[in-house]
Motif scaffolding. Sequence first.
Motif, short mmCIF file in Angstrom:
data_model
loop_
_atom_site.label_atom_id
_atom_site.label_comp_id
_atom_site.label_asym_id
_atom_site.label_seq_id
_atom_site.Cartn_x
_atom_site.Cartn_y
_atom_site.Cartn_z
N SER A 173 0.83 -1.21 0.00
CA SER A 173 0.00 0.00 0.00
C SER A 173 0.87 1.26 0.00
CB SER A 173 -0.94 0.00 1.20
OG SER A 173 -0.20 0.13 2.40
N GLU A 174 2.06 1.21 0.57
CA GLU A 174 2.95 2.37 0.53
C GLU A 174 3.53 2.56 -0.86
OE1 GLU A 174 5.96 2.03 3.48
OE2 GLU A 174 4.57 2.32 5.14
N ARG A 175 3.75 1.45 -1.58
CA ARG A 175 4.34 1.54 -2.91
C ARG A 175 3.31 1.85 -3.99
NH1 ARG A 175 7.50 -3.79 -3.74
NH2 ARG A 175 6.42 -4.48 -1.90
N GLU A 176 2.05 1.74 -3.67
CA GLU A 176 1.01 2.00 -4.67
C GLU A 176 1.09 3.46 -5.10
OE1 GLU A 176 -3.80 2.03 -4.87
OE2 GLU A 176 -2.82 0.52 -3.64
N PHE A 177 0.94 3.69 -6.39
CA PHE A 177 1.09 5.03 -6.94
C PHE A 177 -0.12 5.88 -6.57
CE2 PHE A 177 1.11 8.21 -10.34
CZ PHE A 177 2.41 8.65 -10.21
N ASP A 178 0.13 7.05 -6.07
CA ASP A 178 -0.93 7.96 -5.66
C ASP A 178 -1.16 8.98 -6.79
OD1 ASP A 178 -2.76 9.49 -4.36
OD2 ASP A 178 -1.42 10.17 -2.77
N TYR A 179 -2.24 8.80 -7.54
CA TYR A 179 -2.51 9.67 -8.68
C TYR A 179 -2.82 11.10 -8.25
CZ TYR A 179 -2.61 5.58 -11.64
OH TYR A 179 -2.26 4.45 -12.32
N ARG A 180 -3.50 11.28 -7.15
CA ARG A 180 -3.81 12.63 -6.67
C ARG A 180 -2.52 13.37 -6.34
NH1 ARG A 180 -7.65 12.80 -1.73
NH2 ARG A 180 -6.12 11.23 -1.26
N TRP A 181 -1.58 12.70 -5.70
CA TRP A 181 -0.30 13.33 -5.37
C TRP A 181 0.45 13.71 -6.64
CZ3 TRP A 181 4.64 11.47 -6.49
CH2 TRP A 181 5.68 12.18 -5.90
N ALA A 182 0.39 12.85 -7.68
CA ALA A 182 1.09 13.14 -8.94
C ALA A 182 0.45 14.32 -9.66
CB ALA A 182 1.10 11.92 -9.83
N ARG A 183 -0.87 14.40 -9.68
CA ARG A 183 -1.55 15.52 -10.35
C ARG A 183 -1.28 16.84 -9.65
NH1 ARG A 183 -5.94 11.99 -10.70
NH2 ARG A 183 -6.82 12.95 -8.84
#
Length: 88
Positions: free
Chosen positions: A10-20
Motif C-alpha cells: 500500500s505504501e508503494r502504490e502510486f498515488d494519482y492525486r499526489w502526482a496531479r
Amino acid sequence: MTGKSEHDDSEREFDYRWARDAPHKEPSARARMLAARWKENPPEPVPFRGEPEASGPRRSSWISTALVLGCVAAIILLLGYTRFQAPY
C-alpha cells in the motif's frame, strides 16, 4: 508476516492525486525531443487549413449525387421486377 507485506504494497502504490498536484511536471520524452530539435531548427508556420493536395480530377458533387440516386433507383426497379416475377 502477511500484514507487513500488505502494508509495504500500500505504501508503494502510486498515488494519482499526489502526482496531479505536483508543482513541477516533467515533459514526456517526445516533448523533450521536439523541444531540442526545434531549438536548433524551428518549424515553419503552417496555416490552419493547408493547401488541398492535387489527387487528380475531382467530380462535382452533383455527378456523385446523380450516380448514387441512379444506383438506388436501379436497385428499387430490380427488386420490384423480381417481386413481380415471383409466383405467389
